[in-house]
Every structure is written in C-alpha cells, then in structure tokens.
Design a protein around this motif. Structure first.
Motif, PDB file in Angstrom:
ATOM      1  N   ALA A  44       0.825  -1.207   0.000  1.00 58.28           N
ATOM      2  CA  ALA A  44       0.000   0.000   0.000  1.00 58.28           C
ATOM      3  C   ALA A  44       0.859   1.257   0.000  1.00 58.28           C
ATOM      4  N   ARG A  45       2.171   1.105   0.278  1.00 57.67           N
ATOM      5  CA  ARG A  45       3.122   2.221   0.338  1.00 57.67           C
ATOM      6  C   ARG A  45       2.683   3.257   1.371  1.00 57.67           C
ATOM      7  N   THR A  46       2.284   2.751   2.544  1.00 58.32           N
ATOM      8  CA  THR A  46       1.922   3.588   3.680  1.00 58.32           C
ATOM      9  C   THR A  46       2.729   3.145   4.896  1.00 58.32           C
ATOM     10  N   SER A  47       2.842   4.024   5.883  1.00 63.37           N
ATOM     11  CA  SER A  47       3.562   3.717   7.114  1.00 63.37           C
ATOM     12  C   SER A  47       2.643   3.879   8.306  1.00 63.37           C
ATOM     13  N   THR A  48       2.704   2.936   9.228  1.00 62.93           N
ATOM     14  CA  THR A  48       1.816   2.928  10.391  1.00 62.93           C
ATOM     15  C   THR A  48       2.588   2.475  11.621  1.00 62.93           C
ATOM     16  N   GLY A  49       2.290   3.074  12.760  1.00 63.11           N
ATOM     17  CA  GLY A  49       2.883   2.630  14.013  1.00 63.11           C
ATOM     18  C   GLY A  49       2.574   1.159  14.251  1.00 63.11           C
ATOM     19  N   THR A  50       3.609   0.356  14.460  1.00 63.39           N
ATOM     20  CA  THR A  50       3.456  -1.097  14.546  1.00 63.39           C
ATOM     21  C   THR A  50       4.117  -1.624  15.810  1.00 63.39           C
ATOM     22  N   PHE A  63      18.511 -22.064  18.173  1.00 64.58           N
ATOM     23  CA  PHE A  63      17.927 -20.741  18.346  1.00 64.58           C
ATOM     24  C   PHE A  63      16.593 -20.666  17.617  1.00 64.58           C
ATOM     25  N   LEU A  64      15.607 -20.024  18.247  1.00 66.78           N
ATOM     26  CA  LEU A  64      14.333 -19.787  17.573  1.00 66.78           C
ATOM     27  C   LEU A  64      13.746 -18.473  18.037  1.00 66.78           C
ATOM     28  N   PHE A  65      12.910 -17.898  17.186  1.00 65.97           N
ATOM     29  CA  PHE A  65      12.132 -16.731  17.582  1.00 65.97           C
ATOM     30  C   PHE A  65      10.776 -16.774  16.889  1.00 65.97           C
ATOM     31  N   ILE A  66       9.806 -16.152  17.532  1.00 66.49           N
ATOM     32  CA  ILE A  66       8.469 -15.977  16.960  1.00 66.49           C
ATOM     33  C   ILE A  66       8.075 -14.522  17.153  1.00 66.49           C
ATOM     34  N   ASP A  67       7.733 -13.848  16.063  1.00 67.01           N
ATOM     35  CA  ASP A  67       7.258 -12.462  16.096  1.00 67.01           C
ATOM     36  C   ASP A  67       5.745 -12.426  15.945  1.00 67.01           C
ATOM     37  N   VAL A  68       5.114 -11.556  16.707  1.00 65.78           N
ATOM     38  CA  VAL A  68       3.702 -11.221  16.524  1.00 65.78           C
ATOM     39  C   VAL A  68       3.650  -9.738  16.184  1.00 65.78           C
ATOM     40  N   LEU A  69       3.094  -9.399  15.007  1.00 70.32           N
ATOM     41  CA  LEU A  69       3.106  -8.020  14.532  1.00 70.32           C
ATOM     42  C   LEU A  69       1.684  -7.510  14.363  1.00 70.32           C
ATOM     43  N   ASP A  70       1.447  -6.283  14.828  1.00 71.88           N
ATOM     44  CA  ASP A  70       0.123  -5.675  14.664  1.00 71.88           C
ATOM     45  C   ASP A  70       0.298  -4.174  14.468  1.00 71.88           C
ATOM     46  N   ASP A  71      -0.235  -3.663  13.341  1.00 74.51           N
ATOM     47  CA  ASP A  71      -0.140  -2.230  13.072  1.00 74.51           C
ATOM     48  C   ASP A  71      -1.416  -1.475  13.407  1.00 74.51           C
ATOM     49  N   GLY A  72      -2.421  -2.183  13.944  1.00 67.79           N
ATOM     50  CA  GLY A  72      -3.642  -1.511  14.357  1.00 67.79           C
ATOM     51  C   GLY A  72      -4.535  -1.074  13.219  1.00 67.79           C
ATOM     52  N   VAL A  73      -4.177  -1.419  11.972  1.00 71.86           N
ATOM     53  CA  VAL A  73      -4.978  -1.045  10.805  1.00 71.86           C
ATOM     54  C   VAL A  73      -5.441  -2.320  10.120  1.00 71.86           C
ATOM     55  N   ASP A 117      -5.977  -3.836   7.266  1.00 70.65           N
ATOM     56  CA  ASP A 117      -5.749  -3.698   5.832  1.00 70.65           C
ATOM     57  C   ASP A 117      -5.147  -4.959   5.220  1.00 70.65           C
ATOM     58  N   GLY A 118      -5.122  -6.075   5.975  1.00 75.70           N
ATOM     59  CA  GLY A 118      -4.563  -7.310   5.453  1.00 75.70           C
ATOM     60  C   GLY A 118      -3.059  -7.419   5.578  1.00 75.70           C
ATOM     61  N   PHE A 119      -2.426  -6.437   6.206  1.00 76.60           N
ATOM     62  CA  PHE A 119      -0.973  -6.456   6.391  1.00 76.60           C
ATOM     63  C   PHE A 119      -0.663  -6.197   7.851  1.00 76.60           C
ATOM     64  N   ASN A 120       0.092  -7.110   8.475  1.00 76.71           N
ATOM     65  CA  ASN A 120       0.446  -7.009   9.891  1.00 76.71           C
ATOM     66  C   ASN A 120      -0.777  -6.858  10.783  1.00 76.71           C
ATOM     67  N   ASP A 121      -1.812  -7.629  10.444  1.00 74.77           N
ATOM     68  CA  ASP A 121      -3.014  -7.672  11.286  1.00 74.77           C
ATOM     69  C   ASP A 121      -2.883  -8.865  12.232  1.00 74.77           C
ATOM     70  N   ILE A 122      -2.104  -8.695  13.292  1.00 77.24           N
ATOM     71  CA  ILE A 122      -1.751  -9.776  14.213  1.00 77.24           C
ATOM     72  C   ILE A 122      -1.192 -10.944  13.396  1.00 77.24           C
ATOM     73  N   ASP A 123      -0.160 -10.642  12.654  1.00 82.50           N
ATOM     74  CA  ASP A 123       0.524 -11.645  11.839  1.00 82.50           C
ATOM     75  C   ASP A 123       1.597 -12.340  12.675  1.00 82.50           C
ATOM     76  N   PHE A 124       1.890 -13.586  12.328  1.00 82.94           N
ATOM     77  CA  PHE A 124       2.917 -14.368  13.004  1.00 82.94           C
ATOM     78  C   PHE A 124       4.029 -14.704  12.002  1.00 82.94           C
ATOM     79  N   TYR A 125       5.269 -14.594  12.482  1.00 86.48           N
ATOM     80  CA  TYR A 125       6.418 -14.987  11.676  1.00 86.48           C
ATOM     81  C   TYR A 125       7.473 -15.573  12.601  1.00 86.48           C
TER      82      TYR A 125
END
Length: 255
Positions: free
Chosen positions: A41-47, A64-74, A76-84
């Motif tokens: 979307a070429r937008t920036s949001t606090g995440t 070694f392992l890590f799990i990220d949970v990302l949420d930008d509060g918008v 829009d189908g991107f970083n909507d409580i995504d897991f990586y």
C-alpha cells in the motif's frame, strides 16, 4: 503479506553471550514499536512487535528460535496480528572435535540448518549452509552464515504469496558488549543479503538487504532488563522496490 526471511536470524550465541556465562538455555521477550512500512500500500503505520526468543547450548552446537507477533492496528490485510518465526540449529566443528579450533582469526566452523514460516503469506522456507565464526577482539561473537534458501510455500493456490525460486542468503551477525562508566551496553544484530530470484508468475524478485542492529542498555544490572533502540534498514522490502529506514523503541526482558 510476509514473504521472509526478514527478522532476527541470529544464532543462539547472542542470547547466551549477553546473559550469565553459566547459562545453557535462555529466553527473551521483546517489545518493539516503530513506524513500519506496508510496501504494497506504500503507507507507514505505528506497529507493535512482540517477540519470543529462545536459545540453548547443545553438545554438538547451539539452537535458536524466535516468533514475532506483529500488529499495526490497521485492518488492511498487512500485519493484522501476523505471526512470523524462524528456527536454526548449528553444528559446531570445535564441539564435535572436543577442542578449540585454532585457525588464525577463524574461531569455529559450523553447519547451519533452519526453517522460516509466516502466517499471513502461507510462507514456509528451509535454509541450509555453512557458518564461519570469527575471533575478533571485543566481540562476544561474530559470524558469517552462507545459506541456500528453498521455498516450500503453497503459493497462490494456497491463498498465500507467490512461491519464489531458490536463492542465496548471506547473513552477518554479532554481539559487541561495552561499558560507559559504570553502565553496561551492547550492540547486537545482523545484516542479511538475499539474492534475486523469480516467482511462480515468472516475475523477477529483486535482491534485498535487511540490517537490524540493536543498541541495548542494561538497566537491570545483570538482572535481565534492557531498554534501547533497534534500527531497521530494508532494501526492496518483501520483494518490492520499497526501501525502509526506521528506528524502533526496544524493551527486553531476559530470563
């Protein structure tokens, strides 16, 4: 969508080196906040990014392992409580030999195998390669990992991101502790180059560079509490032509 690898491909030695010398396993919980870019979307949001990290020493090397949970509060189908997440195991030549590896500046050689997965993009990838560990004054560790990445994702048929071809990955990761007066600090992180490839649509996927150095201040006097910042530079983020430069607040609890 997340089409990684894009986060902290750091070896277990990072956590073990920061903590007590006697630690055989260590866990960290991270909170980060910064203005992340949605390259589609070429937008920036606090995440907000919440990370679970675990490292352990083993007779043959380290894990070694890590799990990220990302949420930008918008929504829009991107970083909507995504897991990586990513998981790695390193087999150390020095540990297999049962003695140190003395080859000038080379401290050790290893075989690295890893897995990376993302939820929103239905992404799954394996990484295999070699590690060179360097003996550099002042560094707790400094590694270069040379890996081949194979994408086993379901691709568009699974509702995910387009499946990509095989590619080369070079990752440099390290830890530099230092003191200023009576206060303890460290610079830790990695810089990763991922080579170009094509995807299942026949489209070119450009190379990418991802650097994520952290500056940490030990506010817990070796009791496991850190604050600081993480700078993230991402060239051609997630297979696009979008570049990202952000500074994120970092809070770490280590136990």
């Amino acid at each position: 969508m997340t089409v990684g690898p894009w986060s902290r491909t750091l070896p277990g030695a990072l956590l073990l080196a920061i903590g007590p010398a006697t630690a055989l396993a260590q866990t960290e919980l991270h909170f980060q906040y910064g203005s992340h870019t949605n390259p589609f979307a070429r937008t920036s949001t606090g995440t907000a990014v919440f990370t679970f990290q675990y490292a352990s020493a083993a007779p043959w090397g380290d894990d070694f392992l890590f799990i990220d949970v990302l949420d930008d509060g918008v929504n829009d189908g991107f970083n909507d409580i995504d897991f990586y997440g990513e998981v790695y195991s390193n087999t150390s030549l020095a540990k297999l030999r049962g003695e140190g590896f003395e080859r000038g500046p080379v401290a050790d050689l290893g075989l690295v195998v890893g897995l990376a997965a993302g939820a929103d993009a239905n992404f799954f990838q394996t990484l295999t390669g070699a590690r060179i560990s360097w003996r550099i004054p002042g560094f707790a560790f400094l590694n270069t990992d040379f890996m081949g990445a194979i994408d086993y994702s379901g691709g568009l048929d699974s509702g995910g991101a387009p499946k990509a071809g095989n590619r080369f990955v070079l990752d440099i990761n390290g830890l530099l502790p230092f003191d200023l007066g009576s206060q303890s600090f460290s610079i830790a992180g990695h810089a990763e180059y991922v080579g170009p490839t094509t995807n299942e649509l026949g489209s070119d996927v450009p190379f990418s560079i991802l650097a994520q150095p952290q500056l940490r201040w030990d506010i817990g006097d070796q009791n496991g509490y850190f604050v600081g910042i993480e700078y993230q530079y991402w060239r051609n983020k997630l297979g696009t032509d979008v570049d990202e430069n952000i500074v994120q607040l970092l809070v770490v609890w280590q136990y």
